[in-house]
Design a protein around this motif. Sequence first.
Motif, PDB file in Angstrom:
ATOM      1  N   GLY A  82       6.930   9.641 -10.951  1.00 25.01           N
ATOM      2  CA  GLY A  82       6.495   9.763  -9.560  1.00 25.01           C
ATOM      3  C   GLY A  82       5.113   9.199  -9.341  1.00 25.01           C
ATOM      4  O   GLY A  82       4.118   9.773  -9.805  1.00 25.01           O
ATOM      5  N   ASP A  83       5.035   8.056  -8.655  1.00 25.08           N
ATOM      6  CA  ASP A  83       3.764   7.394  -8.375  1.00 25.08           C
ATOM      7  C   ASP A  83       3.256   7.733  -6.988  1.00 25.08           C
ATOM      8  O   ASP A  83       4.037   7.927  -6.063  1.00 25.08           O
ATOM      9  CB  ASP A  83       3.932   5.871  -8.451  1.00 25.08           C
ATOM     10  N   PRO A  84       1.931   7.738  -6.797  1.00 30.71           N
ATOM     11  CA  PRO A  84       1.387   7.740  -5.437  1.00 30.71           C
ATOM     12  C   PRO A  84       1.696   6.409  -4.755  1.00 30.71           C
ATOM     13  O   PRO A  84       2.095   5.434  -5.406  1.00 30.71           O
ATOM     14  CB  PRO A  84      -0.123   7.907  -5.656  1.00 30.71           C
ATOM     15  N   ASP A 139       0.806  -1.219   0.000  1.00 36.74           N
ATOM     16  CA  ASP A 139       0.000   0.000   0.000  1.00 36.74           C
ATOM     17  C   ASP A 139       0.840   1.270   0.000  1.00 36.74           C
ATOM     18  O   ASP A 139       0.321   2.345  -0.314  1.00 36.74           O
ATOM     19  CB  ASP A 139      -0.929   0.025   1.220  1.00 36.74           C
ATOM     20  N   LEU A 140       2.108   1.177   0.394  1.00 32.72           N
ATOM     21  CA  LEU A 140       2.919   2.385   0.554  1.00 32.72           C
ATOM     22  C   LEU A 140       4.108   2.463  -0.404  1.00 32.72           C
ATOM     23  O   LEU A 140       4.912   3.390  -0.289  1.00 32.72           O
ATOM     24  CB  LEU A 140       3.431   2.481   2.004  1.00 32.72           C
ATOM     25  N   VAL A 141       4.251   1.537  -1.313  1.00 30.51           N
ATOM     26  CA  VAL A 141       5.390   1.575  -2.226  1.00 30.51           C
ATOM     27  C   VAL A 141       4.933   1.968  -3.626  1.00 30.51           C
ATOM     28  O   VAL A 141       3.788   1.707  -4.012  1.00 30.51           O
ATOM     29  CB  VAL A 141       6.111   0.205  -2.280  1.00 30.51           C
ATOM     30  N   PRO A 142       5.808   2.610  -4.403  1.00 24.20           N
ATOM     31  CA  PRO A 142       5.495   2.854  -5.813  1.00 24.20           C
ATOM     32  C   PRO A 142       5.611   1.538  -6.581  1.00 24.20           C
ATOM     33  O   PRO A 142       6.479   0.719  -6.295  1.00 24.20           O
ATOM     34  CB  PRO A 142       6.571   3.851  -6.237  1.00 24.20           C
ATOM     35  N   ILE A 143       4.748   1.325  -7.546  1.00 25.00           N
ATOM     36  CA  ILE A 143       4.708   0.019  -8.212  1.00 25.00           C
ATOM     37  C   ILE A 143       5.447   0.072  -9.556  1.00 25.00           C
ATOM     38  O   ILE A 143       6.583  -0.364  -9.665  1.00 25.00           O
ATOM     39  CB  ILE A 143       3.255  -0.449  -8.390  1.00 25.00           C
ATOM     40  N   ARG A 144       4.812   0.589 -10.575  1.00 21.77           N
ATOM     41  CA  ARG A 144       5.466   0.720 -11.876  1.00 21.77           C
ATOM     42  C   ARG A 144       5.400   2.172 -12.323  1.00 21.77           C
ATOM     43  O   ARG A 144       4.430   2.873 -12.077  1.00 21.77           O
ATOM     44  CB  ARG A 144       4.799  -0.171 -12.928  1.00 21.77           C
ATOM     45  N   ASP A 145       6.460   2.605 -13.021  1.00 19.89           N
ATOM     46  CA  ASP A 145       6.540   3.990 -13.434  1.00 19.89           C
ATOM     47  C   ASP A 145       7.348   4.075 -14.721  1.00 19.89           C
ATOM     48  O   ASP A 145       8.034   3.119 -15.106  1.00 19.89           O
ATOM     49  CB  ASP A 145       7.195   4.836 -12.339  1.00 19.89           C
ATOM     50  N   ALA A 146       7.281   5.227 -15.374  1.00 18.43           N
ATOM     51  CA  ALA A 146       8.050   5.465 -16.592  1.00 18.43           C
ATOM     52  C   ALA A 146       9.213   6.391 -16.276  1.00 18.43           C
ATOM     53  O   ALA A 146       9.066   7.356 -15.511  1.00 18.43           O
ATOM     54  CB  ALA A 146       7.173   6.080 -17.676  1.00 18.43           C
TER      55      ALA A 146
END
Length: 430
Positions: free
Chosen positions: A187-189, A158-165
Amino acid sequence: MSAFSAAHLASLGLLLLAAPLARAQATEPEKSPEPPIVQLSEEGYIFSTADKAFVLKIRGQLQGDGRFYVADSDRSGTNTFLIRRLRPFLDGTLFGFVDFRLMPDFGVNQPLIQDAYIDLRPVEWLRLRAGRFKTPFGLELLQANTDVPFIERSLTFDLVPIRDAGLQLHGDIAGGRLAYAFAVVNGDPDGASIDVNTDDSFDLVARVFAQPFKGDTDSALQGLGLGVAVSRGLQFGTPSTNTSTTVLVPQRSTGQEIIFSFLNNGTIGPTVVADGEHVRLSPQGHFYWGPVGLLAEYVLSSQEVSVGDQRARLTHHAWQAYASYVLGGDASFTGPKPHQPFNPKTGKGGALELSVRYQGLDMDDDAFPLFADPTRSVSQARGFGVATLFAFNRRVRVALNYHHTTYVGGAVEGDREAENVVMSRFQVAF
């Protein structure tokens, strides 16, 4: 005979000897290139040139799940069967030093692109990745979903960024004894993947992970790994019913029910948005020795938010620890490794993994009631789970889990009802 005549005769002899050799070379066919290699194995369909400079792997995974809630009258989820993940993907190499991956996902009727990236790897200790990929942060996140001992990941998810560009510089040093990654991403929520950058800001992510005894077969510590990950960025949302615009997403339970969400009423009422610095920290580690496996991680997420003229820095915490034991095989970060694959004719082989997990999630008390509704969002979650997983071989597995989670807050009166969920999975991955 004069010297001149002798020289001419010698030249004539050389020409006569060279002529048939030249004719033989002229008639000799050119050497044909080696044919391409085609392989079919548990690693998928592999097509490659003989020198491995060009490789194409066609692979895939299918996870058929069942999710059943027990004695939960206040739940929002439904008992259901579902295709949790359906992922065909292509892995490949070009020119011997350019790797790529394309992996769509058709699970839960929501088709999307999970991974799409290119890796330039002149050497193993220096790689440059560009595209969409897993953010190098959470330890359990970086473990493939086909290899985790539990059907759903822990509350740290619930608190980590998952996938991003973005761009990532990474590599392995000293035969994998030290791994590092530095990334610049949109930058992910927390607990989310967002494809585009909505606020002109970027996140910096750094992770180092050491396995000092890796490869030392004489050491009981060869499966020990310790590391830390940090991220820092500026995130700014705007009021909207779209979570990608507010840059804040709900947190979910192990049974995938929403257990915490910020106030979000679009443009009609108060809507909380990300509004400033976002910092994360995660110490993490694992230990594998024969049939025994241990993994633990802690995540801190500190985010500046605002609603109207009110601002605050909210700090949330999550953690998990699990232990597993494998009968008929060895434990590892890439899942149980059977000593021998299951033979349906004899009924022997395969490996049974038994696992237990304890986990927790603490949302900042200052979030209530200004930024979150205490009658709908929990302030704390604690849970344990037990899991059984049978690996027929490295690619075919079946699993059955039970999870129990208790909450503080999240109800009109008192605490949200505890969640009890039974999950099953049949998995094929190659």
